[in-house]
Write a protein that holds these residues in place. Structure first.
Motif, PDB file in Angstrom:
ATOM      1  N   ASP A  54       0.824  -1.222   0.000  1.00  0.00           N
ATOM      2  CA  ASP A  54       0.000   0.000   0.000  1.00  0.00           C
ATOM      3  C   ASP A  54       0.854   1.267   0.000  1.00  0.00           C
ATOM      4  O   ASP A  54       0.353   2.357   0.209  1.00  0.00           O
ATOM      5  CB  ASP A  54      -0.970   0.009   1.183  1.00  0.00           C
ATOM      6  CG  ASP A  54      -0.273   0.143   2.529  1.00  0.00           C
ATOM      7  OD1 ASP A  54       0.960  -0.027   2.588  1.00  0.00           O
ATOM      8  OD2 ASP A  54      -0.960   0.405   3.531  1.00  0.00           O
ATOM      9  N   THR A  55       2.171   1.106  -0.256  1.00  0.00           N
ATOM     10  CA  THR A  55       3.077   2.253  -0.222  1.00  0.00           C
ATOM     11  C   THR A  55       3.490   2.662  -1.630  1.00  0.00           C
ATOM     12  O   THR A  55       3.828   1.817  -2.457  1.00  0.00           O
ATOM     13  CB  THR A  55       4.323   1.939   0.621  1.00  0.00           C
ATOM     14  OG1 THR A  55       3.905   1.489   1.920  1.00  0.00           O
ATOM     15  CG2 THR A  55       5.210   3.159   0.782  1.00  0.00           C
ATOM     16  N   TYR A  57       6.119   5.055  -3.705  1.00  0.00           N
ATOM     17  CA  TYR A  57       7.375   5.807  -3.657  1.00  0.00           C
ATOM     18  C   TYR A  57       7.528   6.560  -4.974  1.00  0.00           C
ATOM     19  O   TYR A  57       7.635   5.931  -6.028  1.00  0.00           O
ATOM     20  CB  TYR A  57       8.564   4.866  -3.471  1.00  0.00           C
ATOM     21  CG  TYR A  57       8.493   4.039  -2.217  1.00  0.00           C
ATOM     22  CD1 TYR A  57       9.020   4.513  -1.021  1.00  0.00           C
ATOM     23  CD2 TYR A  57       7.896   2.778  -2.211  1.00  0.00           C
ATOM     24  CE1 TYR A  57       8.967   3.758   0.142  1.00  0.00           C
ATOM     25  CE2 TYR A  57       7.832   2.017  -1.052  1.00  0.00           C
ATOM     26  CZ  TYR A  57       8.370   2.513   0.114  1.00  0.00           C
ATOM     27  OH  TYR A  57       8.308   1.759   1.261  1.00  0.00           O
ATOM     28  N   ASP A  96      -3.053  11.450   0.560  1.00  0.00           N
ATOM     29  CA  ASP A  96      -2.405  10.197   0.930  1.00  0.00           C
ATOM     30  C   ASP A  96      -0.902  10.330   1.141  1.00  0.00           C
ATOM     31  O   ASP A  96      -0.229   9.356   1.474  1.00  0.00           O
ATOM     32  CB  ASP A  96      -2.695   9.139  -0.143  1.00  0.00           C
ATOM     33  CG  ASP A  96      -4.190   8.949  -0.341  1.00  0.00           C
ATOM     34  OD1 ASP A  96      -4.875   8.672   0.664  1.00  0.00           O
ATOM     35  OD2 ASP A  96      -4.666   9.102  -1.477  1.00  0.00           O
ATOM     36  N   ASP A  99       5.002  11.563   3.541  1.00  0.00           N
ATOM     37  CA  ASP A  99       6.366  12.052   3.700  1.00  0.00           C
ATOM     38  C   ASP A  99       6.797  12.830   2.457  1.00  0.00           C
ATOM     39  O   ASP A  99       6.561  12.385   1.336  1.00  0.00           O
ATOM     40  CB  ASP A  99       7.321  10.873   3.926  1.00  0.00           C
ATOM     41  CG  ASP A  99       8.740  11.314   4.199  1.00  0.00           C
ATOM     42  OD1 ASP A  99       8.948  12.159   5.096  1.00  0.00           O
ATOM     43  OD2 ASP A  99       9.665  10.820   3.520  1.00  0.00           O
ATOM     44  N   VAL A 149       6.519  10.089  -0.512  1.00  0.00           N
ATOM     45  CA  VAL A 149       6.055   8.755  -0.142  1.00  0.00           C
ATOM     46  C   VAL A 149       4.584   8.911   0.239  1.00  0.00           C
ATOM     47  O   VAL A 149       4.233   9.827   1.003  1.00  0.00           O
ATOM     48  CB  VAL A 149       6.852   8.152   1.029  1.00  0.00           C
ATOM     49  CG1 VAL A 149       6.290   6.782   1.425  1.00  0.00           C
ATOM     50  CG2 VAL A 149       8.346   8.034   0.684  1.00  0.00           C
ATOM     51  N   LYS A 151       0.652   6.621   0.895  1.00  0.00           N
ATOM     52  CA  LYS A 151      -0.007   5.349   1.167  1.00  0.00           C
ATOM     53  C   LYS A 151      -1.280   5.299   0.344  1.00  0.00           C
ATOM     54  O   LYS A 151      -2.036   6.280   0.272  1.00  0.00           O
ATOM     55  CB  LYS A 151      -0.386   5.227   2.643  1.00  0.00           C
ATOM     56  CG  LYS A 151       0.823   5.083   3.550  1.00  0.00           C
ATOM     57  CD  LYS A 151       1.514   3.781   3.324  1.00  0.00           C
ATOM     58  CE  LYS A 151       2.062   3.212   4.590  1.00  0.00           C
ATOM     59  NZ  LYS A 151       2.659   1.912   4.419  1.00  0.00           N
ATOM     60  N   ARG A 152      -1.523   4.160  -0.310  1.00  0.00           N
ATOM     61  CA  ARG A 152      -2.774   4.006  -1.040  1.00  0.00           C
ATOM     62  C   ARG A 152      -3.937   4.032  -0.066  1.00  0.00           C
ATOM     63  O   ARG A 152      -3.861   3.451   1.006  1.00  0.00           O
ATOM     64  CB  ARG A 152      -2.789   2.679  -1.785  1.00  0.00           C
ATOM     65  CG  ARG A 152      -2.189   2.746  -3.143  1.00  0.00           C
ATOM     66  CD  ARG A 152      -2.560   1.524  -3.915  1.00  0.00           C
ATOM     67  NE  ARG A 152      -2.207   1.696  -5.295  1.00  0.00           N
ATOM     68  CZ  ARG A 152      -1.991   0.699  -6.123  1.00  0.00           C
ATOM     69  NH1 ARG A 152      -2.106  -0.545  -5.703  1.00  0.00           N
ATOM     70  NH2 ARG A 152      -1.681   0.923  -7.374  1.00  0.00           N
TER      71      ARG A 152
END
Length: 157
Positions: A54-55, A57, A96, A99, A149, A151-152
């Motif tokens: 779910d990440t 980049y 979402d 970072d 970065v 997250k979905r």
């Protein structure tokens, strides 16, 4: 007999399988939808983004001034628009983002402009953010590179 076992072990390590494929081989790799940018990505060996689990980049997106341009806000707005499009293609949005890392050629003079533009795209609560001073960027007209970065989002249901 020991040599045979060692040779078999080495052969097993050298043979790619789904079970021992790396995270990137199992990930979704998102290349640019712009043919010129995609050519550079393929030549240099990088992607707009890699989604693993779910990440998401994102590779750094460079904000740069065009010839004759002096308004940093315009350069940052272009970069943030591009980041937004990449996030969208990865199934996410600015909401979402968890970072941000930004690399600045003149941190002190650039921070007011990037903060103003960021605040139009990123609403609270704020993500983590690290801003770093660097000597130069590629391309030469680059003033700041922005790495994300995210997250979905979780499926609704």
């Amino acid at each position: 007999m020991t040599r045979s076992i060692a040779a078999l072990f080495v052969a097993m390590l050298a043979t790619p399988t789904v079970a021992n494929a790396g995270a990137r081989q199992q990930a979704t790799v998102i290349l640019s939808d712009n043919p010129d940018a995609r050519k550079i990505e393929q030549e240099w060996g990088f992607a707009d983004a890699v989604v693993t689990g779910d990440t998401i980049y994102l590779s750094g997106v460079v904000a740069g001034l065009r010839p004759g341009e002096t308004d940093l806000n315009t350069a940052y707005d272009r970069a943030f628009q591009r980041i937004g499009k990449i996030l969208e293609r990865a199934g996410a949005s600015w909401d979402d983002v968890v970072d941000i890392t930004s690399f600045h050629t003149d941190l002190k003079s650039q921070m007011p402009a990037i903060v103003a533009v960021k605040n139009r795209y990123v609403k609270g609560p704020p993500p983590a953010w690290t801003a770093i001073q660097v000597v130069r960027l590629i391309p030469d007209a680059g003033i700041t590179e922005i790495k994300i970065v995210a997250k979905r989002p979780r499926p609704k249901g």
